[in-house]
Design a protein around this motif. Structure first.
Motif, PDB file in Angstrom:
ATOM      1  N   VAL A 270      -5.694  -3.232  -0.569  1.00 48.28           N
ATOM      2  CA  VAL A 270      -5.152  -2.065   0.139  1.00 48.28           C
ATOM      3  C   VAL A 270      -3.759  -1.739  -0.399  1.00 48.28           C
ATOM      4  O   VAL A 270      -3.421  -0.559  -0.606  1.00 48.28           O
ATOM      5  N   MET A 271      -2.945  -2.762  -0.654  1.00 45.28           N
ATOM      6  CA  MET A 271      -1.617  -2.544  -1.221  1.00 45.28           C
ATOM      7  C   MET A 271      -1.698  -1.864  -2.579  1.00 45.28           C
ATOM      8  O   MET A 271      -0.971  -0.899  -2.859  1.00 45.28           O
ATOM      9  N   ARG A 272      -2.583  -2.351  -3.436  1.00 46.14           N
ATOM     10  CA  ARG A 272      -2.691  -1.775  -4.782  1.00 46.14           C
ATOM     11  C   ARG A 272      -3.247  -0.354  -4.731  1.00 46.14           C
ATOM     12  O   ARG A 272      -2.782   0.545  -5.443  1.00 46.14           O
ATOM     13  N   TRP A 273      -4.230  -0.134  -3.877  1.00 46.31           N
ATOM     14  CA  TRP A 273      -4.791   1.216  -3.706  1.00 46.31           C
ATOM     15  C   TRP A 273      -3.718   2.199  -3.265  1.00 46.31           C
ATOM     16  O   TRP A 273      -3.601   3.305  -3.808  1.00 46.31           O
ATOM     17  N   ALA A 285      -2.324   2.840   4.684  1.00 46.86           N
ATOM     18  CA  ALA A 285      -2.405   1.429   4.312  1.00 46.86           C
ATOM     19  C   ALA A 285      -1.672   0.551   5.304  1.00 46.86           C
ATOM     20  O   ALA A 285      -2.130  -0.553   5.625  1.00 46.86           O
ATOM     21  N   ARG A 286      -0.524   1.008   5.807  1.00 49.92           N
ATOM     22  CA  ARG A 286       0.256   0.178   6.732  1.00 49.92           C
ATOM     23  C   ARG A 286      -0.548  -0.176   7.976  1.00 49.92           C
ATOM     24  O   ARG A 286      -0.548  -1.334   8.420  1.00 49.92           O
ATOM     25  N   ALA A 287      -1.241   0.800   8.553  1.00 49.13           N
ATOM     26  CA  ALA A 287      -2.052   0.519   9.740  1.00 49.13           C
ATOM     27  C   ALA A 287      -3.221  -0.400   9.407  1.00 49.13           C
ATOM     28  O   ALA A 287      -3.533  -1.327  10.163  1.00 49.13           O
ATOM     29  N   ALA A 288      -3.873  -0.156   8.265  1.00 47.15           N
ATOM     30  CA  ALA A 288      -5.017  -0.985   7.869  1.00 47.15           C
ATOM     31  C   ALA A 288      -4.603  -2.435   7.673  1.00 47.15           C
ATOM     32  O   ALA A 288      -5.310  -3.369   8.088  1.00 47.15           O
TER      33      ALA A 288
END
Length: 350
Positions: A270-273, A285-288
């Motif tokens: 998720v970070m890289r995406w 991404a932060r919520a996920a």
């Protein structure tokens, strides 16, 4: 087609067979969901020419795992497509269904369920991004074994969990297949199978733990994960505490530990995406990632339950403690330190 022979110690074989060459369905099964699934009992009475045998190692299940890795990896794409629709339809239902003077979406816990679906969609979008940009399903995928295990288990769990949220949102109507207002019942039935087929998620999670343990080279498991490329970005960025993995691991710990490792891999993806896609991706991404961190904390809590003795020795007729999978890729030229240690057992070299 795969086959096994026990005449001289178990051997496995893999062959190419046309359906017209002695393949006959003798019983059709009726699946719980996925009504289009071709599912049943088959009888094969065929002579297969030698040139149609796939040359591979015949004493373990490594070739079977290699053949299953592409469809397992593709669960990330399937999950993303499914969740994109579920997210859209759940929001539409919640926004149009009136509860008194206000829509269903005005209820705070409804919004929480919608957010859980949204974040699952984001997670699977990130996993799909990894599939499309880093994996080649037409090549030998054994080097991608840990990533594929994580993609399959996390994506299918997210599908099933979101289908459950959607069904809860629509209430009794969500239990009705063919409802004119929603597809919740069929969605829940259809997703259930994906955590089972192509290898149950429990088995794949255990194998992921074993894979990492076999490569830790004498370090604690948490130390290995802190430097492993698939997990290190998440651990470093969010100071994840995985020390609960640093203990004598019974089979039940291996399953739970593999789930935790898969969640950490998902955070890294998720970070890289978010970094590569940009747009609204960083905010999504932060919520996920927060949801995935809670999942990891939940696994730590389950380790705590096990430590309190919820599994009493001798409750079951038999135990598979220390019996490890034969279907994980082994390290090339493993050192004496590359071992798997299980509770009450001597180290098992991989």
């Amino acid at each position: 087609m795969s086959a096994k022979n026990d005449d001289n110690g178990r051997k496995y074989g893999y062959f190419i067979l046309k359906q017209s060459e002695g393949f006959r369905a003798v019983e059709t099964y009726h699946p719980f969901g996925m009504k289009v699934l071709d599912y049943g009992l088959n009888e094969i009475d065929a002579f297969v020419p030698k040139h149609r045998r796939i040359e591979t190692e015949n004493r373990n299940l490594g070739a079977m795992v290699e053949m299953l890795m592409p469809p397992r990896a593709m669960m990330a794409a399937l999950g993303f497509g499914f969740l994109r629709r579920i997210n859209r339809e759940a929001h539409a239902y919640a926004n149009t269904r009136q509860i008194g003077p206000a829509p269903l979406a005005s209820i705070r816990f409804v919004r929480y369920r919608l957010k859980a679906i949204e974040t699952s969609c984001t997670i699977c979008e990130a996993l799909d991004h990894h599939l499309r940009t880093r994996l080649n399903v037409k090549a030998d995928m054994r080097e991608f074994f840990p990533a594929v295990q994580a993609l399959k288990t996390v994506a299918t769990e997210r599908m099933l969990g979101s289908a459950h949220h959607y069904q809860q949102l629509v209430g009794g109507e969500g239990y009705r297949c063919g409802s004119p207002t929603n597809i919740a019942a069929q969605a829940f039935l259809d997703t259930r199978v994906f955590t089972i087929f192509d290898g149950t998620n429990d088995l794949l999670s255990q194998q992921l733990s074993e894979y990492c343990l076999a490569r830790r080279a004498g370090r604690s498991l948490s130390s290995f994960l802190a430097s492993y490329p698939l997990t290190a970005p998440a651990i470093t960025a969010y100071h994840l505490d995985l020390s609960f993995l640093d203990q004598e691991l019974e089979q039940e710990h291996l399953v739970l530990g593999g789930r935790a490792i898969a969640y950490v891999i998902a955070i890294s993806q998720v970070m890289r995406w978010a970094k590569e896609v940009q747009g609204d991706a960083p905010a999504r991404a932060r919520a996920a990632i927060e949801f995935l961190k809670v999942d990891i904390n939940g696994i730590a809590g389950e380790f705590g339950l096990l430590a309190k003795g919820v599994l009493v020795e001798g409750e079951t007729a038999g135990s598979v403690s220390g019996v490890l999978s034969r279907s994980i890729p082994v390290p090339t030229n493993p050192s004496p330190d590359e071992v798997i240690t299980t509770g009450g057992q001597a180290p098992v070299a991989r």
